[in-house]
Write a protein that holds these residues in place. Structure first.
Motif, PDB file in Angstrom:
ATOM      1  N   LYS A 173     -13.479   4.483   8.151  1.00 22.30           N
ATOM      2  CA  LYS A 173     -12.494   4.141   7.581  1.00 22.30           C
ATOM      3  C   LYS A 173     -11.496   3.494   8.699  1.00 22.30           C
ATOM      4  O   LYS A 173     -10.909   2.370   8.363  1.00 22.30           O
ATOM      5  N   ASN A 174     -11.500   3.873   9.949  1.00 21.17           N
ATOM      6  CA  ASN A 174     -10.792   3.259  11.040  1.00 21.17           C
ATOM      7  C   ASN A 174     -11.431   1.829  11.429  1.00 21.17           C
ATOM      8  O   ASN A 174     -10.568   0.738  11.367  1.00 21.17           O
ATOM      9  N   ARG A 175     -12.669   1.663  11.064  1.00 19.74           N
ATOM     10  CA  ARG A 175     -13.283   0.199  11.674  1.00 19.74           C
ATOM     11  C   ARG A 175     -13.114  -0.651  10.428  1.00 19.74           C
ATOM     12  O   ARG A 175     -12.659  -1.752  10.792  1.00 19.74           O
ATOM     13  N   LEU A 176     -13.209  -0.164   9.142  1.00 20.48           N
ATOM     14  CA  LEU A 176     -12.969  -1.145   8.077  1.00 20.48           C
ATOM     15  C   LEU A 176     -11.361  -1.477   7.994  1.00 20.48           C
ATOM     16  O   LEU A 176     -11.045  -2.724   7.773  1.00 20.48           O
ATOM     17  N   ALA A 177     -10.544  -0.749   8.454  1.00 16.82           N
ATOM     18  CA  ALA A 177      -8.997  -0.961   8.364  1.00 16.82           C
ATOM     19  C   ALA A 177      -8.771  -2.072   9.550  1.00 16.82           C
ATOM     20  O   ALA A 177      -8.185  -3.030   9.294  1.00 16.82           O
ATOM     21  N   THR A 178      -9.628  -1.906  10.665  1.00 15.01           N
ATOM     22  CA  THR A 178      -9.394  -2.830  11.757  1.00 15.01           C
ATOM     23  C   THR A 178      -9.972  -4.143  11.371  1.00 15.01           C
ATOM     24  O   THR A 178      -9.125  -5.112  11.791  1.00 15.01           O
ATOM     25  N   ARG A 201      -0.902  -5.239   3.582  1.00 15.25           N
ATOM     26  CA  ARG A 201      -0.565  -4.303   2.516  1.00 15.25           C
ATOM     27  C   ARG A 201      -1.921  -3.558   1.925  1.00 15.25           C
ATOM     28  O   ARG A 201      -1.664  -2.534   1.684  1.00 15.25           O
ATOM     29  N   TYR A 202      -3.042  -4.315   2.023  1.00 13.89           N
ATOM     30  CA  TYR A 202      -4.186  -3.631   1.554  1.00 13.89           C
ATOM     31  C   TYR A 202      -4.519  -2.337   2.504  1.00 13.89           C
ATOM     32  O   TYR A 202      -4.947  -1.530   2.169  1.00 13.89           O
ATOM     33  N   VAL A 203      -4.408  -2.739   3.666  1.00 16.84           N
ATOM     34  CA  VAL A 203      -4.468  -1.532   4.944  1.00 16.84           C
ATOM     35  C   VAL A 203      -3.479  -0.364   4.734  1.00 16.84           C
ATOM     36  O   VAL A 203      -3.756   0.584   4.452  1.00 16.84           O
ATOM     37  N   VAL A 204      -2.444  -1.006   4.377  1.00 15.85           N
ATOM     38  CA  VAL A 204      -1.057   0.229   4.106  1.00 15.85           C
ATOM     39  C   VAL A 204      -1.597   1.125   2.873  1.00 15.85           C
ATOM     40  O   VAL A 204      -1.497   2.357   2.883  1.00 15.85           O
ATOM     41  N   GLU A 205      -2.003   0.535   2.008  1.00 18.14           N
ATOM     42  CA  GLU A 205      -2.270   1.426   0.507  1.00 18.14           C
ATOM     43  C   GLU A 205      -3.642   1.665   0.842  1.00 18.14           C
ATOM     44  O   GLU A 205      -3.962   3.054   0.035  1.00 18.14           O
ATOM     45  N   ASN A 206      -4.759   1.207   1.423  1.00 17.14           N
ATOM     46  CA  ASN A 206      -6.159   1.861   0.936  1.00 17.14           C
ATOM     47  C   ASN A 206      -6.562   2.594   2.325  1.00 17.14           C
ATOM     48  O   ASN A 206      -7.540   3.291   2.401  1.00 17.14           O
ATOM     49  N   GLY A 216      -0.612  -3.133  10.034  1.00 19.61           N
ATOM     50  CA  GLY A 216      -0.458  -3.783   8.720  1.00 19.61           C
ATOM     51  C   GLY A 216       0.807  -3.944   8.579  1.00 19.61           C
ATOM     52  O   GLY A 216       1.438  -4.915   7.980  1.00 19.61           O
ATOM     53  N   LEU A 217       1.803  -2.992   8.715  1.00 21.44           N
ATOM     54  CA  LEU A 217       3.325  -2.959   8.330  1.00 21.44           C
ATOM     55  C   LEU A 217       3.837  -4.197   9.308  1.00 21.44           C
ATOM     56  O   LEU A 217       4.756  -4.792   8.717  1.00 21.44           O
ATOM     57  N   ALA A 218       3.461  -4.216  10.513  1.00 26.05           N
ATOM     58  CA  ALA A 218       4.175  -5.292  11.392  1.00 26.05           C
ATOM     59  C   ALA A 218       3.785  -6.633  10.944  1.00 26.05           C
ATOM     60  O   ALA A 218       4.427  -7.598  10.855  1.00 26.05           O
ATOM     61  N   ILE A 219       2.470  -6.774  10.484  1.00 23.84           N
ATOM     62  CA  ILE A 219       1.924  -8.355  10.004  1.00 23.84           C
ATOM     63  C   ILE A 219       2.790  -8.428   8.453  1.00 23.84           C
ATOM     64  O   ILE A 219       3.361  -9.553   8.483  1.00 23.84           O
ATOM     65  N   MET A 220       2.881  -7.360   7.732  1.00 28.00           N
ATOM     66  CA  MET A 220       3.787  -7.677   6.579  1.00 28.00           C
ATOM     67  C   MET A 220       5.223  -8.275   6.854  1.00 28.00           C
ATOM     68  O   MET A 220       5.663  -8.978   6.227  1.00 28.00           O
ATOM     69  N   HIS A 221       5.730  -7.477   7.656  1.00 28.44           N
ATOM     70  CA  HIS A 221       7.151  -7.735   8.153  1.00 28.44           C
ATOM     71  C   HIS A 221       7.099  -9.286   8.581  1.00 28.44           C
ATOM     72  O   HIS A 221       8.287 -10.005   8.404  1.00 28.44           O
ATOM     73  N   GLU A 222       6.381  -9.532   9.612  1.00 25.16           N
ATOM     74  CA  GLU A 222       6.416 -11.074  10.141  1.00 25.16           C
ATOM     75  C   GLU A 222       6.109 -12.138   9.193  1.00 25.16           C
ATOM     76  O   GLU A 222       6.659 -13.098   9.229  1.00 25.16           O
ATOM     77  N   ALA A 223       5.079 -11.894   8.238  1.00 20.65           N
ATOM     78  CA  ALA A 223       4.776 -12.693   7.143  1.00 20.65           C
ATOM     79  C   ALA A 223       5.551 -12.882   6.159  1.00 20.65           C
ATOM     80  O   ALA A 223       6.027 -14.116   5.745  1.00 20.65           O
ATOM     81  N   TYR A 224       6.309 -11.730   5.681  1.00 23.21           N
ATOM     82  CA  TYR A 224       7.270 -12.027   4.681  1.00 23.21           C
ATOM     83  C   TYR A 224       8.334 -12.635   5.428  1.00 23.21           C
ATOM     84  O   TYR A 224       9.288 -13.585   4.456  1.00 23.21           O
ATOM     85  N   THR A 225       8.838 -12.287   6.313  1.00 23.33           N
ATOM     86  CA  THR A 225       9.995 -13.122   7.131  1.00 23.33           C
ATOM     87  C   THR A 225       9.813 -14.785   7.088  1.00 23.33           C
ATOM     88  O   THR A 225      10.622 -15.445   6.816  1.00 23.33           O
TER      89      THR A 225
END
Length: 313
Positions: A173-178, A201-206, A216-225
């Motif tokens: 699970k850690n590997r797939l998320a990374t 978002r897929y990482v955060v949800e799954n 994943g959250l940091a990427i969401m923040h930067e990309a949405y900005t």
């Protein structure tokens, strides 16, 4: 004269028939009792000769497909293929056993061996003994392994193989998320903001409860900005701050460096520090804290160490 030709033809046909009969029977092994074949296979495997074990088990299956040892031989064959480093054959043998014996008492073992085969197939010789980042490789085998272990744990929670399967599932699970974070980082560097945000978002949800959720959250923040979705960006940052208060927020975009930094190969001048996805644990027993200590030790290099390329320090 005609009689001589007829006799010669008959002799020739007889000789050819005899040659054919002998050639057909030369390769045929004498009948071996089923129990003897099974015991020979087990004895060979106990001695570490798994190739001979595979040969004996295959012969047993061919000679006695419905014998008293046929089902157990199919299970033994999965393990023998696994030990002879034939992952495709081992996986195919496990699938065959599951298809033919869905209600067998040892069906949990077949699922476990199928997951273990894919797990070891994904960890090549180089990734075991060299510091390579396997999370950047194709995760197909890791997904197959996770699915097999998940089936085992969900259907047979009381199985003796379930505890080990759960540990391996956490690692996978850690590997797939990374891996998803690596893909998101690639999109960030290409300025494909929405694609990167969707991966985060897929990482955060799954893949909750993995170190990659913070990335994943940091990427969401930067990309949405970047695309002007400030509400979504603020929500992602709020969740990141509440759940990961010690997380160091850095940009996942392509970093920029000064001319001096480029000319001196990073020894002098300023360079924008780019975030690096967190790597999963390299062993089933290594903790996240131990991994972070190793990463910090690699980053703390002196100026003299950089100049000498690490030869003297």
């Amino acid at each position: 004269m005609r009689l001589v030709k007829t006799c010669a033809a008959l002799v020739l046909v007889s000789l050819l028939s005899a040659c054919t009969w002998w050639s057909e029977n030369a390769d045929v092994e004498p009948d071996i009792p089923e129990q003897q074949l099974y015991e020979e296979a087990l004895s060979a495997m106990d001695d570490g000769n798994y190739s001979l074990g595979v040969e004996r088990l295959q012969l047993l299956e061919a000679r006695y497909p419905f014998g008293r040892y046929s089902e157990q031989a199919q299970l033994e064959l999965i393990y023998a293929y696994f030990r002879t480093f034939e992952p495709d054959s081992a996986s195919a043998a496990a699938d065959r056993f599951i298809r033919l014996h869905p209600n067998h008492d040892n069906i949990d073992y077949a699922y476990y061996m199928k997951g273990l085969t894919a797990f070891e197939k994904d960890r090549s010789f180089l990734t075991r003994y060299l510091p390579l980042d396997e999370t950047q490789r194709d995760p197909g085998a890791a997904r197959d392994s996770f699915d097999s272990f998940a089936t085992l744990v969900n259907r047979y929670p009381e199985s003796e193989y379930a505890p080990d399967a759960q540990k391996r599932m956490q690692y996978l699970k850690n590997r797939l998320a990374t891996h998803e974070i690596h893909v998101a980082t690639y999109y960030m560097k290409r300025q494909a903001w929405l694609a990167a945000a969707n991966r985060g978002r897929y990482v955060v949800e799954n893949y909750q409860e993995t170190p990659a959720v913070a990335d994943g959250l940091a990427i969401m923040h930067e990309a949405y900005t970047q695309v002007g979705l400030t509400d979504l960006a603020d929500d992602a940052m709020e969740v990141l701050t509440l759940n990961f208060p010690d997380y160091e927020v850095r940009s996942f975009r392509e970093g920029s460096s000064s001319l001096l930094n480029i000319a001196t190969f990073g020894l002098l001048g300023d360079a924008e520090e780019v975030a690096v996805p967190a790597r999963p644990t390299q062993s089933l027993g290594e903790t996240r804290a131990e991994e972070r200590e190793k990463e910090d030790a690699k980053e703390e290099r002196s100026w003299f160490d950089k100049v000498t390329f690490g030869v003297f320090e």
